[in-house]
Design an enzyme around this catalytic site. Structure first.
Site, PDB file in Angstrom:
ATOM      1  NE  ARG A 251      -1.728   1.894   3.498  1.00 61.02           N
ATOM      2  CZ  ARG A 251      -1.638   1.869   4.834  1.00 61.02           C
ATOM      3  NH1 ARG A 251      -2.326   1.004   5.533  1.00 61.02           N
ATOM      4  NH2 ARG A 251      -0.848   2.704   5.464  1.00 61.02           N
ATOM      5  CG  HIS A 255      -6.369   2.390   6.404  1.00 59.47           C
ATOM      6  ND1 HIS A 255      -6.505   1.105   5.899  1.00 59.47           N
ATOM      7  CD2 HIS A 255      -7.563   2.706   6.970  1.00 59.47           C
ATOM      8  CE1 HIS A 255      -7.737   0.673   6.178  1.00 59.47           C
ATOM      9  NE2 HIS A 255      -8.381   1.620   6.809  1.00 59.47           N
ATOM     10  CE1 TYR A 264       0.900   2.639   9.009  1.00 57.69           C
ATOM     11  CE2 TYR A 264      -0.302   4.434  10.055  1.00 57.69           C
ATOM     12  CZ  TYR A 264      -0.159   3.533   9.018  1.00 57.69           C
ATOM     13  OH  TYR A 264      -1.052   3.529   8.000  1.00 57.69           O
TER      14      TYR A 264
HETATM   15  C1  LIG Z   1     -14.853  -6.419  11.350  1.00 54.92           C
HETATM   16  C2  LIG Z   1     -14.078  -5.133  11.278  1.00 54.92           C
HETATM   17  N1  LIG Z   1     -13.198  -4.821  12.222  1.00 54.92           N
HETATM   18  C3  LIG Z   1     -12.497  -3.663  12.154  1.00 54.92           C
HETATM   19  C4  LIG Z   1     -12.689  -2.793  11.129  1.00 54.92           C
HETATM   20  C5  LIG Z   1     -11.907  -1.481  11.065  1.00 54.92           C
HETATM   21  N2  LIG Z   1     -10.939  -1.552   9.972  1.00 54.92           N
HETATM   22  C6  LIG Z   1     -11.207  -0.967   8.787  1.00 54.92           C
HETATM   23  S1  LIG Z   1      -9.991  -1.238   7.689  1.00 54.92           S
HETATM   24  C7  LIG Z   1      -9.067  -2.114   8.777  1.00 54.92           C
HETATM   25  C8  LIG Z   1      -7.743  -2.701   8.360  1.00 54.92           C
HETATM   26  C9  LIG Z   1      -7.905  -3.755   7.317  1.00 54.92           C
HETATM   27  O1  LIG Z   1      -6.665  -4.179   6.830  1.00 54.92           O
HETATM   28  P1  LIG Z   1      -6.550  -5.196   5.630  1.00 54.92           P
HETATM   29  O2  LIG Z   1      -7.529  -6.295   5.761  1.00 54.92           O
HETATM   30  O3  LIG Z   1      -5.120  -5.581   5.523  1.00 54.92           O
HETATM   31  O4  LIG Z   1      -7.016  -4.347   4.363  1.00 54.92           O
HETATM   32  P2  LIG Z   1      -6.314  -3.052   3.717  1.00 54.92           P
HETATM   33  O5  LIG Z   1      -6.938  -1.861   4.370  1.00 54.92           O
HETATM   34  O6  LIG Z   1      -4.854  -3.144   3.965  1.00 54.92           O
HETATM   35  O7  LIG Z   1      -6.658  -3.127   2.277  1.00 54.92           O
HETATM   36  C10 LIG Z   1      -9.707  -2.176  10.021  1.00 54.92           C
HETATM   37  C11 LIG Z   1      -9.170  -2.851  11.197  1.00 54.92           C
HETATM   38  C12 LIG Z   1     -13.639  -3.153  10.137  1.00 54.92           C
HETATM   39  N3  LIG Z   1     -13.880  -2.381   9.067  1.00 54.92           N
HETATM   40  N4  LIG Z   1     -14.315  -4.327  10.230  1.00 54.92           N
END
Ligand SMILES: Cc1ncc(C[n+]2csc(CCOP(=O)(O)OP(=O)(O)O)c2C)c(N)n1
Ligand SMILES: [Mg+2]
Length: 352
Positions: A251, A255, A264
């Site tokens: 990425r 985020h 971080y």
């Molecule tokens: C069930 C749930 N828990 C927490 C969140 C909050 N949250 C949104 S994005 C994220 C990180 C997700 O990381 P990843 O799966 O690696 O996807 P990326 O954003 O890197 O594409 C979190 C913890 C959420 N959307 N859904």
């Protein structure tokens, strides 16, 4: 039959653009089309971030750096194959046929157009990994109906720690659902590094644990992603069951527009991953093969910019979203609390 653990990372083109594997059989026109999708994905992402900064768009999750995985996982699918992903899979949705306008509307706070029927995509999912059990359900329905389609469920590395990820893979493995799981391992789940999600060396290793092959692929190598997805999709279509693909990518951006990654992660990460840029790598190949010239490339960029600007103009000409719909389109009957909320908003807007 057990599936062996594999640590071989599928790669067709090195970051320097050297071909070391089998290039998929695609015409020059198809190659340029794939490249155009990657260019469009990045331009779209940059533009959405800029619009958010100007107060013209809601929170947005940039996909920069992940263009090869996004395009490579969607391009091999047939129109009636199903696709579901998260907020980071927007480019895959565009490739699958979802109009750019529909995506922009979603991020601008409009009640989403129903694009699923045409493009065979589920609505973009924000609640991590919940799209995966849905895709297994769709795959099982296709199997019962003896339909030749497959379902592809995509999530991030962080989502693999959710129960839904593991439940989906377990069910798919046991019942041989025609589904392909793709994990876009971009190194981070907001500020949590991949190393905190699992002590396993690779997420792909979970495939054999659930009775399906697990493939590791260079997610910044469009050819490699395309090839592995083609193989897994055809395997599922032939009734041989599910597969798990881990695409290693990065990425490059934050985020979302609500995040500051400087807090971080070290800047040196970006220098390293910048050298593996999926668009530059693919472009080097197209230039080298004389499939694309500098001039063609300029024209292509201009066309993509125009396409995006036209979509923004159409978006901004729409009447504002009616906020009553947020209440009216979800429940057939509102709970007392929601009824009170709706009434309050309507009062504040002077509508009742
Ligand atoms: C069930 C749930 N828990 C927490 C969140 C909050 N949250 C949104 S994005 C994220 C990180 C997700 O990381 P990843 O799966 O690696 O996807 P990326 O954003 O890197 O594409 C979190 C913890 C959420 N959307 N859904
Ligand atoms: Mg991630």
């Amino acid at each position: 039959m057990p599936f062996p653990l594999t640590e071989t990372m599928h790669q067709v083109m090195t970051p320097e653009g050297k071909i070391i594997g089998e290039v998929p059989l695609l015409s020059a026109e198809q190659l340029v089309k794939l490249y155009r999708w990657m260019v469009l994905g990045r331009a779209f992402s940059d533009r959405m971030v800029a619009l958010q900064r100007q107060g013209r768009m809601g929170t947005f999750s940039a996909l920069n750096g992940q263009e090869a995985t996004s395009v490579g996982l969607a391009a091999p699918l047939q129109q009636k194959d199903w696709l579901a992903g998260s907020y980071r899979e927007i480019l895959s949705y565009l490739v699958k046929g979802v109009p750019m306008q529909a995506i922009m509307k979603l991020y601008r706070g409009y009640v989403s157009d129903d694009y699923s029927a045409e493009a065979h995509c589920l609505p973009i999912q924000i609640v991590l990994a919940t799209q995966l059990p849905h895709m297994v359900g769709i795959a099982m329905a296709l199997k019962y109906d003896r339909q030749p389609q497959v379902a592809v469920g995509v999530c991030g590395d962080g989502a693999t720690s959710e129960g839904d990820f593991n439940e989906a893979l377990n069910f798919a493995g046991v019942f041989k659902a025609p589904v392909v799981f793709v994990v876009q391992n971009n190194g981070w789940a907001i500020s949590v590094p991949r190393s905190k999600q699992t002590a396993a060396q690779y997420i792909a290793h979970r495939g054999p644990a659930f009775g399906m092959p697990g493939y590791l692929v260079d997610g910044n190598d469009l050819f490699a992603v395309y090839k592995v997805v083609c193989d897994c999709v055809e395997r599922a279509r032939a009734g041989e069951g599910p597969a798990l693909i881990e695409a290693i990518t990065y990425r490059l951006g934050a985020h979302t527009t609500a995040d500051d990654p400087k807090r971080y992660r070290p800047a040196s990460d970006l220098t390293e991953w910048g050298k593996r840029d999926p668009i530059l790598r693919f472009r080097a190949f197209l230039f080298d093969q004389h499939i694309l010239s500098e001039k063609d490339n300029d024209v292509l960029h201009e066309e993509v910019t125009t396409e995006i600007e036209q979509a923004i103009n159409r978006l901004e000409a729409l009447p504002p979203q009616d906020c009553a719909q947020v209440y009216d389109l979800v429940y057939s009957e509102l709970t007392p609390q929601l009824k009170a909320q709706r009434a309050q908003i309507m009062r504040e807007l002077g509508r009742e």
